[in-house]
Design a protein around this motif. Structure first.
Motif, PDB file in Angstrom:
ATOM      1  N   UNK A 150      -6.970   1.819  31.038  1.00 16.35           N
ATOM      2  CA  UNK A 150      -5.963   0.747  31.117  1.00 16.35           C
ATOM      3  C   UNK A 150      -4.810   1.022  30.157  1.00 16.35           C
ATOM      4  N   UNK A 151      -5.145   1.552  28.989  1.00 15.18           N
ATOM      5  CA  UNK A 151      -4.101   1.817  27.995  1.00 15.18           C
ATOM      6  C   UNK A 151      -3.153   2.917  28.472  1.00 15.18           C
ATOM      7  N   UNK A 152      -3.679   3.952  29.116  1.00 20.56           N
ATOM      8  CA  UNK A 152      -2.805   5.015  29.631  1.00 20.56           C
ATOM      9  C   UNK A 152      -1.928   4.488  30.765  1.00 20.56           C
ATOM     10  N   UNK A 153      -2.522   3.679  31.644  1.00 19.32           N
ATOM     11  CA  UNK A 153      -1.737   3.077  32.738  1.00 19.32           C
ATOM     12  C   UNK A 153      -0.603   2.234  32.138  1.00 19.32           C
ATOM     13  N   UNK A 154      -0.922   1.480  31.087  1.00 18.51           N
ATOM     14  CA  UNK A 154       0.083   0.652  30.408  1.00 18.51           C
ATOM     15  C   UNK A 154       1.175   1.490  29.760  1.00 18.51           C
ATOM     16  N   UNK A 155       0.809   2.618  29.191  1.00 16.99           N
ATOM     17  CA  UNK A 155       1.789   3.513  28.548  1.00 16.99           C
ATOM     18  C   UNK A 155       2.852   3.949  29.550  1.00 16.99           C
ATOM     19  N   UNK A 156       2.423   4.238  30.769  1.00 16.48           N
ATOM     20  CA  UNK A 156       3.366   4.711  31.786  1.00 16.48           C
ATOM     21  C   UNK A 156       4.310   3.595  32.228  1.00 16.48           C
ATOM     22  N   UNK A 157       3.951   2.355  31.871  1.00 14.09           N
ATOM     23  CA  UNK A 157       4.809   1.208  32.200  1.00 14.09           C
ATOM     24  C   UNK A 157       5.494   0.629  30.967  1.00 14.09           C
ATOM     25  N   UNK A 158       5.343   1.285  29.833  1.00 15.46           N
ATOM     26  CA  UNK A 158       6.035   0.826  28.633  1.00 15.46           C
ATOM     27  C   UNK A 158       5.329  -0.295  27.887  1.00 15.46           C
TER      28      UNK A 158
END
Ligand SMILES: NC(=O)c1ccc[n+]([C@@H]2O[C@H](COP(=O)([O-])OP(=O)(O)OC[C@H]3O[C@@H](n4cnc5c(N)ncnc54)[C@H](OP(=O)(O)O)[C@@H]3O)[C@@H](O)[C@H]2O)c1
Length: 340
Positions: A319-327
């Motif tokens: 989830x954290x990596x997915x969030x990183x790609x969205x800022x």
């Protein structure tokens, strides 16, 4: 004492576009046992970085992809918990590339011992590690900012962008950041001391950037591409330098409307004598020792500041990596995997 099982996250499927939680799988495996010349590492911190999206896809890249069912790749700070290697003793803390798992074996190659007294060990994944080095080497080698020039960088609240702006200021240049949303913009200006900041979500981004760069742009440190590049491009001065570090706006796929722009870009490269040079930080490996010295000094003197965004637990990594790609991250994104 070490646990007898090893929890790890593997790539379950190659994502189409934006990654989703089902593209990852948490599994357990027996704890590996070190052979002669090996150490067993317990991962304390895992770095999450935009390049990981690229490793999830099979297309051609500068590094091979992670295979489906293999452990996700990643930089880590780990503790030696068992050693059959003459150079490493239990208890030592090292920078390693152990991936998304709680334990890993290493033959010692590529490990770098960390001194927890010298700096918080998490900085080895951020400002004193790969992202900091990327900013340092790309800006100073390709961007070469001079006093009085204007340096623009996007993803300016992240570990690469924030460091680029602060090093630009140390060189006497004017640092203009681009970031997503009011909170990140405030961080860039107040925490990292940029001279100006522009919100890339503003509908009039191009006008705001032009107002923030009255003398044009001499160095554009490219981290994102997409609509930010559209706003930057007309403001580039003759002989501007453009270290192309990352294109996060297109890591989940190139938006269609971008497809026909290459001719226009190349026309300007020629007519404005632009230097656009892509790079991968490891190409500048011979600068690493100089970087460690310079950056440690700048941090000590308070001239470079950094922020870390620490997420608790290996299972939170997808989830954290997915969030990183969205800022969604606020500073260098790190997962706390275990306790020393
Ligand atoms: N070449 C190399 O060797 C190398 C090494 C390390 C990193 N990199 C690259 O450097 C860049 C920054 O890395 P980092 O670790 O410092 O990441 P980061 O800034 O912590 O995270 C990425 C940031 O990109 C911004 N972003 C995402 N999508 C965007 C979009 N469509 N338009 C504009 N901004 C967008 C988001 O910030 P906002 O909310 O502010 O938009 C997000 O927080 C990445 O492109 C990465 O791949 C390259």
């Amino acid at each position: 004492m070490v646990d007898r099982m090893n929890r790890r996250i593997v790539l379950a499927a190659r994502p189409e576009g934006r990654p989703k939680p089902a593209d990852f799988r948490l599994e357990q495996a027996p704890l590996p046992v070190p052979g002669e010349g090996q150490v067993l590492l317990k991962v304390l911190y895992l770095s999450l970085d935009p390049y990981m999206r690229g490793r999830m896809s099979a297309g051609p890249s500068y590094a091979p992809p992670v295979e489906v069912d293999a452990v996700m790749e990643g930089g880590t700070v780990a503790q030696v918990v068992a050693s059959r290697h003459p150079d490493f003793a239990p208890g030592e803390i090292v920078l390693s590339h152990s991936g998304w798992q709680e334990h890993a074996l290493s033959d010692g190659s590529g490990l770098r011992k960390l001194d927890p007294q010298a700096a918080p060990v998490t900085t080895a994944l951020g400002v004193l590690g790969m992202p900091g080095f990327t900013a340092y080497s790309g800006l100073l080698t390709i961007g070469r900012p001079k006093a009085g020039e204007t340096v623009v960088v996007a993803a300016a609240s992240g570990p690469v962008g924030a460091t680029v702006g602060q090093i630009a200021r140390i060189q006497g240049a004017r640092a203009v950041g681009i970031a997503g949303g009011a909170e990140k913009c405030a961080m860039v200006k107040e925490e990292f001391g940029f001279d100006a900041v522009v919100d890339h979500r503003a509908p009039d981004l191009a006008e705001r950037l032009a107002a923030a760069c009255p003398n044009g742009i001499d160095v554009y440190f490219e981290n994102v591409g997409g609509h930010v590049w559209d706003a930057v491009f007309p403001l580039l001065n003759t002989f501007a330098r453009i270290p192309v570090c990352g294109l996060i706006a297109q890591y989940n796929g190139i938006p269609e409307r971008q497809g026909d722009r290459l001719g226009l870009v190349m026309d300007a490269v020629l007519k404005k004598s632009l230097t656009i040079r892509g790079f991968i930080q490891r190409e500048f490996a011979d600068q690493r020792e100089a970087f460690y010295r310079a950056m440690a000094g700048w941090i000590r003197e308070g001239r470079v500041k950094y922020r870390e965004d620490i997420v608790e637990g290996l299972e939170q990594a997808p989830e954290a990596l997915i969030g990183l790609l969205e800022g969604k991250n606020r500073g260098k994104l790190i997962v706390r995997v275990g306790q020393a």
